[in-house]
Design a protein around this motif. Structure first.
Motif, PDB file in Angstrom:
ATOM      1  N   PHE A 184       0.875  -0.598   0.233  1.00  0.00           N
ATOM      2  CA  PHE A 184       0.179   0.013  -0.154  1.00  0.00           C
ATOM      3  C   PHE A 184       0.785   1.198   0.350  1.00  0.00           C
ATOM      4  CE2 PHE A 184      -4.512  -2.443   1.188  1.00  0.00           C
ATOM      5  CZ  PHE A 184      -4.653  -2.001   0.702  1.00  0.00           C
ATOM      6  N   SER A 185       2.285   0.904   0.425  1.00  0.00           N
ATOM      7  CA  SER A 185       2.844   2.221   0.881  1.00  0.00           C
ATOM      8  C   SER A 185       3.333   3.042  -0.590  1.00  0.00           C
ATOM      9  CB  SER A 185       3.848   1.754   1.722  1.00  0.00           C
ATOM     10  OG  SER A 185       5.278   1.511   0.515  1.00  0.00           O
ATOM     11  N   TYR A 186       3.383   2.186  -1.532  1.00  0.00           N
ATOM     12  CA  TYR A 186       3.393   2.642  -3.114  1.00  0.00           C
ATOM     13  C   TYR A 186       1.921   3.907  -3.684  1.00  0.00           C
ATOM     14  CZ  TYR A 186       6.795  -0.750  -4.109  1.00  0.00           C
ATOM     15  OH  TYR A 186       8.289  -1.664  -3.476  1.00  0.00           O
ATOM     16  N   ILE A 187       0.877   3.903  -2.879  1.00  0.00           N
ATOM     17  CA  ILE A 187       0.051   4.771  -2.916  1.00  0.00           C
ATOM     18  C   ILE A 187       0.285   5.697  -2.260  1.00  0.00           C
ATOM     19  CG2 ILE A 187      -2.124   4.589  -3.064  1.00  0.00           C
ATOM     20  CD1 ILE A 187      -2.401   1.898  -3.706  1.00  0.00           C
ATOM     21  N   ILE A 188       0.089   5.366  -1.198  1.00  0.00           N
ATOM     22  CA  ILE A 188       0.387   6.464   0.397  1.00  0.00           C
ATOM     23  C   ILE A 188       1.320   6.207   1.311  1.00  0.00           C
ATOM     24  CG2 ILE A 188      -2.023   5.454   1.650  1.00  0.00           C
ATOM     25  CD1 ILE A 188      -2.976   8.613   1.826  1.00  0.00           C
ATOM     26  N   PRO A 189       2.216   6.817   1.559  1.00  0.00           N
ATOM     27  CA  PRO A 189       2.722   6.433   2.889  1.00  0.00           C
ATOM     28  C   PRO A 189       2.007   6.121   3.878  1.00  0.00           C
ATOM     29  CG  PRO A 189       3.489   8.814   2.011  1.00  0.00           C
ATOM     30  CD  PRO A 189       2.503   8.482   1.504  1.00  0.00           C
ATOM     31  N   ILE A 190       2.631   4.978   4.556  1.00  0.00           N
ATOM     32  CA  ILE A 190       1.946   4.271   5.967  1.00  0.00           C
ATOM     33  C   ILE A 190       2.497   4.478   6.583  1.00  0.00           C
ATOM     34  CG2 ILE A 190       0.783   2.403   6.646  1.00  0.00           C
ATOM     35  CD1 ILE A 190       0.853   1.113   4.346  1.00  0.00           C
ATOM     36  N   LYS A 191       3.425   5.092   8.198  1.00  0.00           N
ATOM     37  CA  LYS A 191       3.004   5.640   9.726  1.00  0.00           C
ATOM     38  C   LYS A 191       2.900   4.083   9.982  1.00  0.00           C
ATOM     39  CE  LYS A 191       3.164   9.324   9.957  1.00  0.00           C
ATOM     40  NZ  LYS A 191       2.816  10.402  10.655  1.00  0.00           N
ATOM     41  N   ILE A 192       4.114   3.726  10.754  1.00  0.00           N
ATOM     42  CA  ILE A 192       4.650   2.713  11.503  1.00  0.00           C
ATOM     43  C   ILE A 192       5.096   2.786  13.023  1.00  0.00           C
ATOM     44  CG2 ILE A 192       3.887   0.282   9.604  1.00  0.00           C
ATOM     45  CD1 ILE A 192       7.477  -0.053  10.350  1.00  0.00           C
ATOM     46  N   PHE A 193       5.316   4.142  13.289  1.00  0.00           N
ATOM     47  CA  PHE A 193       5.666   4.085  14.207  1.00  0.00           C
ATOM     48  C   PHE A 193       6.093   5.725  14.423  1.00  0.00           C
ATOM     49  CE2 PHE A 193       9.395   5.018  17.765  1.00  0.00           C
ATOM     50  CZ  PHE A 193       9.260   4.304  18.555  1.00  0.00           C
ATOM     51  N   LYS A 194       5.678   6.651  15.951  1.00  0.00           N
ATOM     52  CA  LYS A 194       5.608   7.802  16.418  1.00  0.00           C
ATOM     53  C   LYS A 194       6.634   7.500  17.114  1.00  0.00           C
ATOM     54  CE  LYS A 194       3.351  11.982  15.330  1.00  0.00           C
ATOM     55  NZ  LYS A 194       2.263  12.526  14.768  1.00  0.00           N
ATOM     56  N   LYS A 195       7.504   8.068  17.446  1.00  0.00           N
ATOM     57  CA  LYS A 195       8.029   8.844  19.151  1.00  0.00           C
ATOM     58  C   LYS A 195       8.599   9.927  19.124  1.00  0.00           C
ATOM     59  CE  LYS A 195      10.288   6.841  22.947  1.00  0.00           C
ATOM     60  NZ  LYS A 195      11.630   6.087  23.341  1.00  0.00           N
ATOM     61  N   LYS A 196       8.467  10.992  20.114  1.00  0.00           N
ATOM     62  CA  LYS A 196       8.857  11.812  20.790  1.00  0.00           C
ATOM     63  C   LYS A 196      10.484  11.369  21.738  1.00  0.00           C
ATOM     64  CE  LYS A 196       7.859  16.551  22.343  1.00  0.00           C
ATOM     65  NZ  LYS A 196       6.652  17.465  22.435  1.00  0.00           N
ATOM     66  N   SER A 197      11.471  12.339  21.021  1.00  0.00           N
ATOM     67  CA  SER A 197      12.811  11.863  21.200  1.00  0.00           C
ATOM     68  C   SER A 197      13.216  13.570  22.640  1.00  0.00           C
ATOM     69  CB  SER A 197      13.757  11.712  21.017  1.00  0.00           C
ATOM     70  OG  SER A 197      14.594  11.891  20.346  1.00  0.00           O
ATOM     71  N   GLN A 198      13.785  13.086  23.435  1.00  0.00           N
ATOM     72  CA  GLN A 198      14.108  14.424  23.952  1.00  0.00           C
ATOM     73  C   GLN A 198      15.068  15.003  22.993  1.00  0.00           C
ATOM     74  OE1 GLN A 198      16.196  12.981  28.016  1.00  0.00           O
ATOM     75  NE2 GLN A 198      13.811  12.707  28.655  1.00  0.00           N
ATOM     76  N   ARG A 199      16.211  14.527  22.615  1.00  0.00           N
ATOM     77  CA  ARG A 199      17.210  15.221  21.294  1.00  0.00           C
ATOM     78  C   ARG A 199      16.308  15.211  20.073  1.00  0.00           C
ATOM     79  NH1 ARG A 199      21.277  17.356  23.864  1.00  0.00           N
ATOM     80  NH2 ARG A 199      22.053  17.684  22.053  1.00  0.00           N
ATOM     81  N   SER A 200      15.629  14.352  19.459  1.00  0.00           N
ATOM     82  CA  SER A 200      15.258  14.745  18.178  1.00  0.00           C
ATOM     83  C   SER A 200      14.622  15.326  17.777  1.00  0.00           C
ATOM     84  CB  SER A 200      15.787  13.807  17.107  1.00  0.00           C
ATOM     85  OG  SER A 200      16.995  13.092  17.072  1.00  0.00           O
ATOM     86  N   LYS A 201      13.132  15.385  19.112  1.00  0.00           N
ATOM     87  CA  LYS A 201      12.289  16.046  19.338  1.00  0.00           C
ATOM     88  C   LYS A 201      11.404  14.997  18.602  1.00  0.00           C
ATOM     89  CE  LYS A 201      12.237  20.754  18.856  1.00  0.00           C
ATOM     90  NZ  LYS A 201      12.840  22.020  18.030  1.00  0.00           N
ATOM     91  N   MET A 202      10.109  15.109  17.335  1.00  0.00           N
ATOM     92  CA  MET A 202       9.449  13.744  16.479  1.00  0.00           C
ATOM     93  C   MET A 202       9.941  12.589  15.707  1.00  0.00           C
ATOM     94  SD  MET A 202       6.473  12.120  17.040  1.00  0.00           S
ATOM     95  CE  MET A 202       5.945  13.823  18.168  1.00  0.00           C
ATOM     96  N   ILE A 203      10.064  11.209  16.360  1.00  0.00           N
ATOM     97  CA  ILE A 203      11.199  10.203  15.158  1.00  0.00           C
ATOM     98  C   ILE A 203       9.510   9.225  14.213  1.00  0.00           C
ATOM     99  CG2 ILE A 203      12.158   8.639  14.439  1.00  0.00           C
ATOM    100  CD1 ILE A 203      13.106   9.797  17.648  1.00  0.00           C
ATOM    101  N   GLU A 204       9.905   9.489  13.025  1.00  0.00           N
ATOM    102  CA  GLU A 204       9.086   8.736  12.612  1.00  0.00           C
ATOM    103  C   GLU A 204       9.169   7.624  12.002  1.00  0.00           C
ATOM    104  OE1 GLU A 204       5.354  12.489  12.320  1.00  0.00           O
ATOM    105  OE2 GLU A 204       6.244  11.840  10.370  1.00  0.00           O
TER     106      GLU A 204
END
Length: 221
Positions: free
Chosen positions: A6-26
């Motif tokens: 499906f990612s060839y049609i639309i990006p699919i987010k599987i993980f998201k985390k707020k890091s102290q150093r890097s803010k949001m990581i996906e």
């Protein structure tokens, strides 16, 4: 895997985390591959892997295969490490310095970074590491971003001088920078102007993937 297809049609987010150093990581499936992003830019794989691959090709894969020790300042998901090991088939030692331990956990879990036996990951500030290390390197890759911002110390003559002092003869620095306005152009030209032409050659590879500019420095004496 359904998500990959499906990612060839639309990006699919599987993980998201707020890091102290890097803010949001996906972590996202995008066009059939896993990529690591911050809130506003690509951190590993995807466009970043293409950018650094272009820089490595410019240095020359044959030259890289002869190197003994490569230093990477800014590991993130480790896409340039995968290029070195899987595509170029580099067999020497790689030391990766990353300030954000959350980033390395994600790189290990989603991108199997901990399975690369020739890689040593050091959790440290790049500035501090460069001051402390007693090693010499054949290639130093600098790829340090805080989302779309680059720390000012990267462009200070003291830091660039210290980095260049860590090179073996015929060694290279590959520095990935981002150009978003004219001030960044001025910053990069100033950086190049401060490199000692008697000891090093330097060149810019501009406008890669629109906003990135690579700086390559080679120690000639």
């Amino acid at each position: 895997m359904i998500q990959k297809l499906f990612s060839y049609i639309i990006p699919i987010k599987i993980f998201k985390k707020k890091s102290q150093r890097s803010k949001m990581i996906e972590v996202t499936w995008n066009n059939g591959e896993l990529v690591l992003d911050s809130e506003n830019t690509n951190y590993s794989y995807g466009s970043l892997q293409r950018i650094l691959r272009y820089g490595l090709r410019n240095i020359g894969y044959e030259a890289i295969l002869q190197m003994d020790h490569i230093l990477l300042l800014g590991v993130a998901g480790g896409s340039v490490i995968k290029t070195l090991v899987d595509e170029i088939e580099y067999k020497g030692k790689i030391t990766g310095v990353e300030i954000d331990p959350d980033m390395i956990k994600i790189a290990n879990e989603y991108f199997n970074l901990n399975q690369i036996k020739q890689l040593e990951v050091v959790i440290d500030d790049a500035f501090e590491f460069v001051l402390k290390t007693k090693e010499k390197y054949d290639l130093i890759i600098i790829d340090i971003f805080e989302d779309i911002k680059m720390p000012n110390f990267l462009f200070e003559s003291f830091f660039s001088g210290r980095v260049c002092s860590l090179l073996n003869n015929k060694g290279f620095v590959l520095f990935n920078t981002m150009i978003l306005d004219e001030a960044h152009n001025v910053r990069n030209r100033k950086y190049i102007s401060e490199i000692n032409p008697n000891l090093f050659t330097s060149k810019m590879l501009p406008r890669i993937e629109v906003h990135n500019e690579l700086i390559i420095i080679e120690k000639v004496a």
